[in-house]
Design a protein around this motif. Structure first.
Motif, PDB file in Angstrom:
ATOM      1  N   GLY A  71     113.313  65.935 145.044  1.00  0.00           N
ATOM      2  CA  GLY A  71     112.403  65.324 144.051  1.00  0.00           C
ATOM      3  C   GLY A  71     112.251  66.069 142.895  1.00  0.00           C
ATOM      4  N   LEU A  72     113.152  66.951 142.629  1.00  0.00           N
ATOM      5  CA  LEU A  72     112.940  68.031 141.423  1.00  0.00           C
ATOM      6  C   LEU A  72     114.328  67.736 140.500  1.00  0.00           C
ATOM      7  CD1 LEU A  72     111.517  70.095 139.702  1.00  0.00           C
ATOM      8  CD2 LEU A  72     112.428  72.007 141.296  1.00  0.00           C
ATOM      9  N   ASP A  73     114.194  67.542 139.409  1.00  0.00           N
ATOM     10  CA  ASP A  73     114.935  67.540 138.296  1.00  0.00           C
ATOM     11  C   ASP A  73     114.566  68.702 137.429  1.00  0.00           C
ATOM     12  OD1 ASP A  73     116.974  66.933 136.568  1.00  0.00           O
ATOM     13  OD2 ASP A  73     116.264  65.132 135.856  1.00  0.00           O
ATOM     14  N   ALA A  74     115.362  69.632 137.598  1.00  0.00           N
ATOM     15  CA  ALA A  74     114.796  71.044 136.968  1.00  0.00           C
ATOM     16  C   ALA A  74     115.800  71.135 135.461  1.00  0.00           C
ATOM     17  CB  ALA A  74     114.721  72.115 137.607  1.00  0.00           C
ATOM     18  N   HIS A  75     115.272  71.425 134.386  1.00  0.00           N
ATOM     19  CA  HIS A  75     116.123  71.517 132.890  1.00  0.00           C
ATOM     20  C   HIS A  75     115.488  73.183 132.669  1.00  0.00           C
ATOM     21  CE1 HIS A  75     117.816  67.870 132.848  1.00  0.00           C
ATOM     22  NE2 HIS A  75     116.616  67.264 133.526  1.00  0.00           N
ATOM     23  N   VAL A  76     115.657  74.059 133.344  1.00  0.00           N
ATOM     24  CA  VAL A  76     115.085  75.309 132.995  1.00  0.00           C
ATOM     25  C   VAL A  76     116.122  76.339 132.637  1.00  0.00           C
ATOM     26  CG1 VAL A  76     113.603  77.351 133.911  1.00  0.00           C
ATOM     27  CG2 VAL A  76     113.465  74.927 134.686  1.00  0.00           C
ATOM     28  N   ASP A  77     115.971  77.094 131.487  1.00  0.00           N
ATOM     29  CA  ASP A  77     116.932  78.099 131.110  1.00  0.00           C
ATOM     30  C   ASP A  77     116.150  79.180 130.027  1.00  0.00           C
ATOM     31  OD1 ASP A  77     119.171  79.443 129.795  1.00  0.00           O
ATOM     32  OD2 ASP A  77     119.968  77.776 129.333  1.00  0.00           O
ATOM     33  N   PRO A  78     116.214  80.192 130.565  1.00  0.00           N
ATOM     34  CA  PRO A  78     115.298  81.344 129.924  1.00  0.00           C
ATOM     35  C   PRO A  78     116.056  81.843 128.821  1.00  0.00           C
ATOM     36  CG  PRO A  78     116.127  82.249 131.996  1.00  0.00           C
ATOM     37  CD  PRO A  78     116.704  80.774 131.975  1.00  0.00           C
ATOM     38  N   ASP A  79     117.153  81.529 128.304  1.00  0.00           N
ATOM     39  CA  ASP A  79     117.852  81.886 127.079  1.00  0.00           C
ATOM     40  C   ASP A  79     116.824  82.120 126.060  1.00  0.00           C
ATOM     41  OD1 ASP A  79     119.413  82.457 124.860  1.00  0.00           O
ATOM     42  OD2 ASP A  79     121.054  81.405 125.902  1.00  0.00           O
ATOM     43  N   PRO A  80     116.784  83.345 125.246  1.00  0.00           N
ATOM     44  CA  PRO A  80     115.842  83.558 124.137  1.00  0.00           C
ATOM     45  C   PRO A  80     116.265  82.701 122.909  1.00  0.00           C
ATOM     46  CG  PRO A  80     117.165  85.659 124.674  1.00  0.00           C
ATOM     47  CD  PRO A  80     117.556  84.542 125.908  1.00  0.00           C
ATOM     48  N   SER A  81     117.301  82.254 122.960  1.00  0.00           N
ATOM     49  CA  SER A  81     117.728  81.508 121.827  1.00  0.00           C
ATOM     50  C   SER A  81     117.300  79.932 121.869  1.00  0.00           C
ATOM     51  CB  SER A  81     119.219  81.399 121.333  1.00  0.00           C
ATOM     52  OG  SER A  81     120.060  80.904 122.509  1.00  0.00           O
ATOM     53  N   LEU A  82     116.609  79.569 123.181  1.00  0.00           N
ATOM     54  CA  LEU A  82     116.261  78.379 123.193  1.00  0.00           C
ATOM     55  C   LEU A  82     114.848  78.251 123.452  1.00  0.00           C
ATOM     56  CD1 LEU A  82     118.884  77.430 126.039  1.00  0.00           C
ATOM     57  CD2 LEU A  82     119.015  76.842 123.789  1.00  0.00           C
ATOM     58  N   CYS A  83     114.303  76.785 123.050  1.00  0.00           N
ATOM     59  CA  CYS A  83     112.918  76.462 123.670  1.00  0.00           C
ATOM     60  C   CYS A  83     112.873  75.347 124.181  1.00  0.00           C
ATOM     61  CB  CYS A  83     111.931  76.497 122.241  1.00  0.00           C
ATOM     62  SG  CYS A  83     112.541  75.077 121.252  1.00  0.00           S
ATOM     63  N   THR A  84     111.784  75.145 124.860  1.00  0.00           N
ATOM     64  CA  THR A  84     111.677  73.745 125.644  1.00  0.00           C
ATOM     65  C   THR A  84     112.152  72.431 124.702  1.00  0.00           C
ATOM     66  OG1 THR A  84     109.904  74.619 127.117  1.00  0.00           O
ATOM     67  CG2 THR A  84     110.117  72.410 127.097  1.00  0.00           C
ATOM     68  N   GLY A  85     111.853  72.424 123.515  1.00  0.00           N
ATOM     69  CA  GLY A  85     112.130  71.279 122.964  1.00  0.00           C
ATOM     70  C   GLY A  85     113.597  71.129 122.604  1.00  0.00           C
ATOM     71  N   ILE A  86     114.434  72.078 122.709  1.00  0.00           N
ATOM     72  CA  ILE A  86     115.643  72.101 122.587  1.00  0.00           C
ATOM     73  C   ILE A  86     116.259  71.741 123.848  1.00  0.00           C
ATOM     74  CG2 ILE A  86     117.816  73.510 122.478  1.00  0.00           C
ATOM     75  CD1 ILE A  86     116.340  75.064 120.422  1.00  0.00           C
ATOM     76  N   LEU A  87     115.795  72.143 125.109  1.00  0.00           N
ATOM     77  CA  LEU A  87     116.274  71.479 126.201  1.00  0.00           C
ATOM     78  C   LEU A  87     115.965  70.189 126.565  1.00  0.00           C
ATOM     79  CD1 LEU A  87     114.858  74.677 128.503  1.00  0.00           C
ATOM     80  CD2 LEU A  87     117.159  74.114 127.819  1.00  0.00           C
TER      81      LEU A  87
END
Length: 277
Positions: A71-87
């Motif tokens: 039930g989980l569709d995860a788009h998680v990336d802690p790369d410091p060059s990214l933000c949630t908006g970019i994901l």
């Protein structure tokens, strides 16, 4: 914008991130989670998944181990060059990319934001407007509680959604003007405090620091006039004429130390006499 749906909005202040604790749901329900640390919301996330809630999760903060669940569709990336908006922009394939640019500017990712704007062939004036909007949205989010915001985050979300386009929101909505004015006033106060601090406590900058300090900061530092000799002597006389509480504390601590040392000597003397008897 990409998938309009009648939903319940759960939001809060910038540091109010344990928002999944407020969400109730069951089989057939769905939730989209944006910009919330999975590590902080792990227990609540697992609770919702176990209840049958389908969840899309977008976030750029540290998550730890991501749960594996159908039930989980995860788009998680802690790369410091990214933000949630970019994901989210990646997930949508570039639809509504202009909002990803706003988000990147708001997260202080100027290079990434400029790249997004470049892909849209936006003129410099519009890029500057997106930067201003991103900074204003970030400014509005900070506070101990949502009541500290210029515009309540929930109401601001609805306004942005209604306009659909950031440039229309900037040009037509009074909420943007109110946030921009409050931000300008706040920045002016901070600048005034900094000037006052430097005027009161001017310090020479060691030559060894020069290569590590940006040129603009060096120029700002060097622009602060050093006190004249007569000002410095007057300041020293004022300080020396005014007893400081710290001096009293030091004297008291020294006296207490001598008293404890005297007690220790007396105790040792009594112990020696006892042993001698």
């Amino acid at each position: 914008l990409a998938a309009p749906i009648d939903a319940t909005l759960v939001t809060g202040a910038k540091r109010d991130i344990a928002l999944l604790d407020r969400v109730a749901g069951g089989p057939g329900d769905s939730a989209t989670v944006l910009d919330l640390s999975l590590a902080v919301n792990r227990v609540a996330l697992q609770r919702l998944l176990d209840r049958g809630v389908a969840i899309e999760y977008f976030d750029h903060h540290y998550a730890g181990e991501i749960p594996v669940h159908p039930g989980l569709d995860a788009h998680v990336d802690p790369d410091p060059s990214l933000c949630t908006g970019i994901l989210v922009d990646r997930h949508l394939g570039g639809r509504h990319r202009v909002w990803a640019g706003v988000a990147a500017f708001g997260d202080n990712l100027a290079a990434a934001a400029a790249g997004l704007a470049s892909s849209l062939a936006l003129p410099a004036q519009q890029v500057a407007a997106l930067r201003d909007l991103g900074d204003c949205l970030t400014y509005n989010a900070y506070g101990v509680a949502v009541e500290d915001a210029v515009v309540h985050p929930g109401e601001l979300f609805r306004l942005l959604l209604r306009h659909g386009d950031p440039f229309r929101f900037i040009a037509a909505d009074a909420a943007f003007a109110a946030i921009e004015q409050a931000r300008a006033q706040g920045e002016a106060k901070v600048a005034s405090l900094r000037r006052d601090r430097r005027a009161r406590f001017p310090l020479p900058m060691p030559a060894s620091w020069q290569s590590f300090v940006p040129s603009a900061a060096r120029a700002e530092h060097e622009a602060v006039p050093a006190p004249r000799d007569d000002q410095a002597r007057s300041s020293m006389r004022e300080r020396s004429a005014t007893p400081r509480a710290s001096t009293y504390w030091l004297v008291a601590a020294a006296l207490a130390g001598f008293a404890m040392l005297g007690l220790e000597v007396v105790w040792l003397r009594m112990l020696m006499l006892f042993l001698a008897d």
